[in-house]
Design a protein around this motif. Structure first.
Motif, PDB file in Angstrom:
ATOM      1  N   GLU A 242       2.796   3.121   2.773  1.00 37.74           N
ATOM      2  CA  GLU A 242       3.007   2.521   3.936  1.00 37.74           C
ATOM      3  C   GLU A 242       4.677   1.843   3.778  1.00 37.74           C
ATOM      4  O   GLU A 242       5.158   1.352   4.637  1.00 37.74           O
TER       5      GLU A 242
ATOM      6  N   HIS B 285       0.740  -1.107   0.196  1.00 39.66           N
ATOM      7  CA  HIS B 285       0.263  -0.135  -0.036  1.00 39.66           C
ATOM      8  C   HIS B 285       0.841   1.164  -0.211  1.00 39.66           C
ATOM      9  O   HIS B 285       1.339   1.849   1.102  1.00 39.66           O
TER      10      HIS B 285
ATOM     11  N   ARG C  98      -2.423   4.890  -1.779  1.00 37.91           N
ATOM     12  CA  ARG C  98      -2.409   3.309  -1.166  1.00 37.91           C
ATOM     13  C   ARG C  98      -2.780   2.269  -2.643  1.00 37.91           C
ATOM     14  O   ARG C  98      -2.006   1.475  -2.454  1.00 37.91           O
TER      15      ARG C  98
ATOM     16  N   HIS D 145       2.897  -3.439   6.727  1.00 43.04           N
ATOM     17  CA  HIS D 145       1.878  -2.555   6.794  1.00 43.04           C
ATOM     18  C   HIS D 145       1.885  -1.370   7.856  1.00 43.04           C
ATOM     19  O   HIS D 145       2.711  -1.703   8.626  1.00 43.04           O
TER      20      HIS D 145
HETATM   21 ZN   LIG Z   1      -1.648  -1.795   4.014  1.00 46.41          ZN
END
Ligand SMILES: [Zn+2]
Length: 267
Positions: A76, A73, A120, A228
């Motif tokens: 992240e 993502h 993301r 994450h």
């Molecule tokens: Zn994530």
């Protein structure tokens, strides 16, 4: 190994460009085998080349592999990249992995487009956590999302009072857990919508599979940490298990990662 806050801070970066350069530099210094899977179509936010970069420390035919991936993502990736760079600087850990015959496979920026552009999702608005499904089979249906989309993505932004009232009415009727589940479950019908899973395997999906075929085909044991951010207590690494939900697999996950493994649907 305990690392002080200031020692940890130097592993973090302010841009994807900086993170990538730092990762490649540290990987080279560690004697890793390095390979870059450059995105064939897209560039980063600063016009830079973007790529999934792979670093392997250990035997190319290792039976046991610890895989650490970052940036699934996009933003992240700042945390995951720092964790990977810190690992490359952790002589104690690298020594223990070598002694145990475990190869370390680091994949930097699974979603480099999102990492660089701070999204993301990837270059196609795909949430990669929802893209690893069998596209030859009927895709999961999420009827509740279809109903909800006009409420969570209203025609004007910020939402009007009427939009907000409609959303509140939905949540009042169905409850917050059902609302959250409907939105975050993923959907395969609205390419511009939220948590879109895609219509085919994305570039990142195909690249990760190519990396696994090339670097992990001979492994009998593969431990995979996909870093994450945004869930769990601040500063704490919550171990979310996203594998098969069978008693045997859960027991194995606890054996490998510790009793505090948290099993839930992947967020
Ligand atoms: Zn994530």
């Amino acid at each position: 190994m305990q690392t002080s806050r200031s020692a940890a801070t130097r592993h973090f970066s302010g841009t994807y460009v900086e993170a990538r350069a730092k990762f490649l530099e540290n990987a080279a210094r560690s004697g890793a085998t390095v390979e870059s899977f450059v995105h064939p179509q897209h560039r980063g936010a600063l016009g830079e080349e973007i790529a999934c970069d792979v670093a392997l420390i250990g035997a190319s035919d290792a039976k046991k592999i610890l895989l650490v991936t970052s940036g699934t993502h996009g933003p992240e990736g700042f945390c995951g990249s720092a964790a990977q760079i810190a690992t490359l600087n952790d002589a104690d850990l690298l020594g223990r992995l070598a002694q145990a015959g475990v190869a370390l496979l680091l994949v930097h920026a699974v979603n480099p487009h999102g990492f660089s552009h701070l999204h993301r999702t990837n270059e196609d608005n795909i949430d990669l956590n929802r893209n690893h499904v069998d596209f030859n089979a009927p895709l999961p249906v999420n009827a509740a999302y279809t109903e909800l989309e006009p409420l969570v993505l209203p025609a004007t932004w910020p939402p009007t009072a009427a939009d907000e009232a409609a959303l509140a009415a939905y949540i009042g009727l169905h409850g917050m857990p059902a609302f959250r589940a409907a939105v975050t479950k993923g959907q395969y019908t609205s390419p511009g919508g939220l948590f879109f899973g895609g219509a085919a395997p994305s570039w990142s999906n195909r690249t990760i599979r190519a990396i696994l075929r090339k670097y992990a085909a001979s492994a009998t044991h593969l431990g995979w940490i996909d870093v994450h951010t945004g869930l769990g207590s601040y500063g704490h690494g919550e171990k979310i298990y996203a594998g098969r939900n069978t008693p045997q697999d859960l027991a194995l996950a606890c054996e490998w990662w510790g009793a505090d493994v948290f099993a839930t649907v992947c967020q």
